[in-house]
Structures are given as structure tokens and as C-alpha cells.
Design an enzyme around this catalytic site. Structure first.
Site, mmCIF file in Angstrom:
data_model
loop_
_atom_site.group_PDB
_atom_site.id
_atom_site.type_symbol
_atom_site.label_atom_id
_atom_site.label_comp_id
_atom_site.label_asym_id
_atom_site.label_seq_id
_atom_site.Cartn_x
_atom_site.Cartn_y
_atom_site.Cartn_z
ATOM 1 N N GLU A 172 0.786 -1.076 0.029
ATOM 2 C CA GLU A 172 0.196 0.022 0.112
ATOM 3 C C GLU A 172 0.714 1.196 0.001
ATOM 4 O OE1 GLU A 172 -3.918 -1.446 2.469
ATOM 5 O OE2 GLU A 172 -1.924 -1.347 3.545
ATOM 6 N N CYS A 230 7.147 -4.422 16.147
ATOM 7 C CA CYS A 230 7.083 -3.496 16.930
ATOM 8 C C CYS A 230 5.620 -3.712 17.445
ATOM 9 C CB CYS A 230 6.800 -2.013 16.344
ATOM 10 S SG CYS A 230 8.366 -1.537 15.841
ATOM 11 N N CYS A 234 6.957 -7.077 7.533
ATOM 12 C CA CYS A 234 8.038 -6.551 8.305
ATOM 13 C C CYS A 234 8.054 -7.521 9.279
ATOM 14 C CB CYS A 234 7.447 -5.216 8.841
ATOM 15 S SG CYS A 234 8.797 -4.353 9.737
ATOM 16 N N CYS A 245 2.162 -1.804 16.198
ATOM 17 C CA CYS A 245 2.114 -1.804 14.696
ATOM 18 C C CYS A 245 1.302 -2.932 13.960
ATOM 19 C CB CYS A 245 3.421 -1.588 14.160
ATOM 20 S SG CYS A 245 3.533 -1.217 12.361
ATOM 21 N N CYS A 251 3.430 8.243 1.021
ATOM 22 C CA CYS A 251 3.968 7.396 1.878
ATOM 23 C C CYS A 251 3.976 6.093 1.350
ATOM 24 C CB CYS A 251 2.993 7.355 3.179
ATOM 25 S SG CYS A 251 3.748 6.164 4.618
ATOM 26 N N CYS A 294 -0.925 5.643 10.191
ATOM 27 C CA CYS A 294 0.501 5.005 10.354
ATOM 28 C C CYS A 294 -0.044 3.553 11.223
ATOM 29 C CB CYS A 294 1.148 5.714 11.295
ATOM 30 S SG CYS A 294 1.705 7.116 10.871
HETATM 31 N N1 SAH Z 1 9.834 0.741 10.198
HETATM 32 C C1 SAH Z 1 9.994 2.315 9.941
HETATM 33 C C2 SAH Z 1 9.123 2.414 8.908
HETATM 34 C C3 SAH Z 1 7.659 2.580 9.238
HETATM 35 S S1 SAH Z 1 7.193 4.074 9.712
HETATM 36 C C4 SAH Z 1 9.880 2.905 11.208
HETATM 37 O O1 SAH Z 1 9.539 2.142 12.150
HETATM 38 O O2 SAH Z 1 10.153 3.927 11.343
HETATM 39 C C5 SAH Z 1 5.531 3.927 10.256
HETATM 40 C C6 SAH Z 1 5.506 5.016 11.666
HETATM 41 O O3 SAH Z 1 4.444 4.823 12.254
HETATM 42 C C7 SAH Z 1 6.786 4.346 12.682
HETATM 43 O O4 SAH Z 1 7.044 5.420 13.513
HETATM 44 C C8 SAH Z 1 5.706 3.695 13.576
HETATM 45 O O5 SAH Z 1 6.296 3.317 14.650
HETATM 46 C C9 SAH Z 1 4.579 4.335 13.667
HETATM 47 N N2 SAH Z 1 3.359 3.611 13.889
HETATM 48 C C10 SAH Z 1 3.230 2.235 13.770
HETATM 49 N N3 SAH Z 1 1.920 1.863 14.299
HETATM 50 C C11 SAH Z 1 1.291 2.932 14.358
HETATM 51 C C12 SAH Z 1 -0.115 3.323 14.940
HETATM 52 N N4 SAH Z 1 -0.872 2.299 15.273
HETATM 53 N N5 SAH Z 1 -0.368 4.640 15.203
HETATM 54 C C13 SAH Z 1 0.497 5.452 15.123
HETATM 55 N N6 SAH Z 1 1.683 5.223 14.621
HETATM 56 C C14 SAH Z 1 2.115 4.098 14.297
#
Ligand code: SAH
Length: 362
Positions: free
Chosen positions: A111, A135, A131, A138, A124, A352
């Protein structure tokens, strides 16, 4: 002649077998690589710029339309490259945001999310199918990594969205599905291609790469010749909290990460962004804010506080607005540059962490 067939198309990182011959997607070729091929074949280097102009400025999708090239050069290109396709299978729109679901030629889904800001259109992009960073908060990472995206698949996300909306993308953030520093070489080719003045010409200051903290790659990234922005998904002020929510912290802990950022800054002199998701009862109280401020004191950075987007599969909750503002005020008082992220796309699961790489589209 090149015949398209998904069954014949087999991903071997950057090369693809078509009719039994190794072919490379033209969208994954840097101008230096193109020049190399030209010189090897007794053609003039400057044709690389013309070819880039046809692909990225005039946007043609066959070599035969490149009318200022000789027949033999067109044949050389046809023998080595193909015009890869990226299929859009779904588009969802909300007020200032659209989400695009793409099908790759091996049927995997990724996406990209378009956000309309007052300063331009920001896309984005995803960097992997799934992945492996794990985390806890996420949603995107619930699907384990299936494979890296090739540089051409990243480039095509931009080209395809530009074509669909009839407008230029002005900013690119590598913050979609995947950990870009776990796909480093393809990421660097991608940036090289989209940044080149004769191609898409996206200014390096308009490109941001976000990482959860793959420290060795931060050092490599610092040595790159472009001025690309770096964002770090920090999300916690200490190891105790970070270990609980981000497994990468067990490999590279907070002090190792902060040292890498300090070293990065001394090499690049470019301000870094720290992303900090506000998770209710996890990392969002006043002492967490003070600890974060002392951790970041003296670092040329700003902190982006992100209201957490709740998802049905994960039990973390979003911090209340008032508490986010209190956290913000503490950082401000401690003289840390801080912003609260404007929210996009919550209604269409494009925000995100909500990008989902579903196995099949229903
Ligand atoms: N793997 C990279 C790129 C992904 S960026 C990274 O971790 O930076 C996506 C961003 O959104 C990251 O900062 C991640 O931590 C954040 N993110 C993930 N899940 C989220 C959520 N449910 N709400 C808000 N931000 C989130």
C-alpha cells in the site's frame, strides 16, 4: 518481442526472467548503471539523460516511442530492460488522504498513502512486503516479512499515484509497510533514481526515511551523498519501556541508538526527527516526558508526538488529548523542539500502523 505473463515473471531481486532471458525493470536502473551499459556497448553516455527524460519526464512506456534514439540503441534497451507494471486494485479516499492498494507481479499486496498538505502532495511508500521488526503496537508488522521490495517497485508507487491523480508528488516519506533499513541497497537505489535531476527530480530534502533504529545502517546512511531526512521511531525514553514495545531495542538499545544519532549529526549536520507514539499508560506520563527531554538535550532534533491509531487486533490505547498536550508542554519547557502530528486517514485504515498487507483482497 517481450511478452508479459505473470506466470513467467519470477522475482529474482532486481532481475526478472522473461522468455527465458534475464531482464531488468527499467524503473530500477540508476542513471550511472544506464551510462555503464551504454559505454560497454559503444554508445554515448549522454543518451542516458535522454532515456531518463523519456521515462520520467515524458512518461512513455515503450522504448519504441523514444524517437531521438537510434534503432540499435532501442534494440539494446529492449534486449536488457522491460517496462514493469504495478496494478492498482483498490483506492480509498478520505478528506485529505487516499490509500492505494497495489498488486505486485508476484501477487503480493502493498500500500501507499497520499496526503494532501498545504505545501504539496506527500506520498508514504512501502519498502517491504510485511515487516520483521515486530513492534508491538504496529498493525502493518503483524504480517511477517515476505520479501523486500525492489527499487523499481518503490519508484512505481510514485509514478502510478502521479498518473492516477494527475498531479506531481512533492514529498516522499518511506514510512509505509516495512523497515527501509532492512532493505538498504534497494532503498539507496530508489532514492538515487527519484532524486536524479534528469528523472523525477525529487529534492533530497523532500525525501524522508524512517527507521525503528537499525544502528549500523544509520552509520551507512550518514555517508551517503544526498541530503535525505532521517526520522527515528523512538517511542520510549528508556530501555525498560522500549524493550517492551520494540524488539529492535534488544539488538540496539537506547544509548547505542542515541550515540549513532549524535555521530550521524556530526557527519551530516542535518536535523533528525524523533517519532514518539503516545501510548496510554505506557510512555506518556510527566516523568517520561522529562526523561525524554534529558535524553535528547543538546541534539539537533525535533520530536513528533504521534497520537496512536488504535486497531482492533492490538490492545494499546491512545493517550487522551489533554495528556498529549501536557507531554508537549513539558518538552517545550525543557526547550525541546516538538510538534504534534496532524492526523490523517484514520477513517480508511490508512493511518500509520494501519496499513495491512492482507494475503488476498476480498
Ligand atoms: N519501520 C519504519 C518505517 C515505518 S514508519 C519505522 O519504524 O520507522 C511508520 C511509523 O508509524 C513509525 O514511526 C511507527 O512506529 C508508527 N506507527 C506504527 N503503528 C502506529 C499506530 N498504530 N499509530 C501511530 N503510529 C504508528
Amino acid at each position: 518481442m517481450i511478452i508479459w505473463s505473470n506466470k513467467l515473471t519470477n522475482f529474482l531481486n532486481k532481475s526478472t526472467i522473461i522468455m527465458g532471458v534475464y531482464m531488468k525493470s527499467i524503473y530500477g536502473v540508476t542513471i550511472d548503471e544506464l551510462e555503464g551499459l551504454l559505454v560497454e556497448n559503444n554508445e554515448k553516455k549522454f543518451h542516458a539523460g535522454q532515456i531518463y527524460d523519456w521515462i520520467y519526464v515524458k512518461r512513455v512506456d515503450t522504448f519504441s516511442k523514444m524517437t531521438n534514439l537510434s534503432k540499435s540503441l532501442i534494440k539494446l534497451l529492449e534486449d536488457n530492460f522491460y517496462f514493469e507494471k504495478l496494478e492498482v486494485i483498490k483506492e480509498q479516499k478520505d478528506k485529505d488522504v487516499s490509500k492505494f492498494l497495489f498488486k505486485l507481479s508476484d501477487e503480493n499486496l502493498i500500500e501507499a498513502v497520499l496526503m494532501n498538505h498545504d505545501y504539496g502532495n506527500s506520498l508514504c511508500v512501502s519498502s517491504q512486503v510485511g515487516c520483521n521488526m515486530g513492534c508491538r503496537f504496529c498493525e502493518s508488522g503483524r504480517l511477517k516479512k515476505v520479501r523486500n521490495l525492489t527499487s523499481s517497485e518503490m519508484v512505481l508507487q510514485i509514478l502510478k499515484v502521479e498518473k492516477l491523480i494527475g498531479k506531481r508528488i512533492s514529498h516522499v516519506v518511506v514510512m509505509g509497510i516495512g523497515e527501509p533499513f532492512d532493505n538498504y541497497d534497494n532503498l539507496v537505489s530508489f532514492i538515487t533514481i527519484i532524486n536524479h535531476a534528469k528523472g523525477i527530480a525529487l529534492g533530497s530534502r523532500h525525501i524522508t526515511v524512517s527507521t525503528c533504529g537499525v544502528v549500523p545502517k544509520i552509520y551507512e546512511f550518514a555517508k551517503l551523498p544526498f541530503q535525505v531526512n532521517l526520522a527515528i521511531s523512538l517511542h520510549a525514553p528508556n530501555d525498560k519501556i522500549r524493550n517492551e514495545i520494540m524488539p529492535i531495542n534488544k539488538a540496539y538499545n537506547v544509548s547505542t541508538l542515541i550515540k549513532a544519532i549524535k555521530d550521524y549529526l556530526s557527519i551530516t549536520n542535518r536535523r533528525v526527527t524523533f517519532e514518539y507514539i503516545m501510548l496510554d499508560g505506557v510512555n506518556d506520563n510527566a516523568s517520561n516526558a522529562k526523561e525524554l527531554a534529558s535524553l535528547l538535550r543538546g541534539i539537533n532534533c525535533y520530536v513528533n508526538l504521534i497520537p496512536y491509531n488504535e486497531t482492533e487486533n492490538i490492545s494499546f490505547k491512545r493517550t487522551e488529548k489533554e495528556k498529549i498536550l501536557k507531554f508537549y508542554d513539558i518538552l517545550k519547557k525543557e526547550k525541546i523542539n516538538v510538534t504534534i502530528r496532524r492526523e490523517f486517514g484514520g477513517n480508511i485504515d490508512a493511518a500509520c500502523g494501519q496499513l495491512r498487507a492482507k494475503g488476498k483482497v476480498k
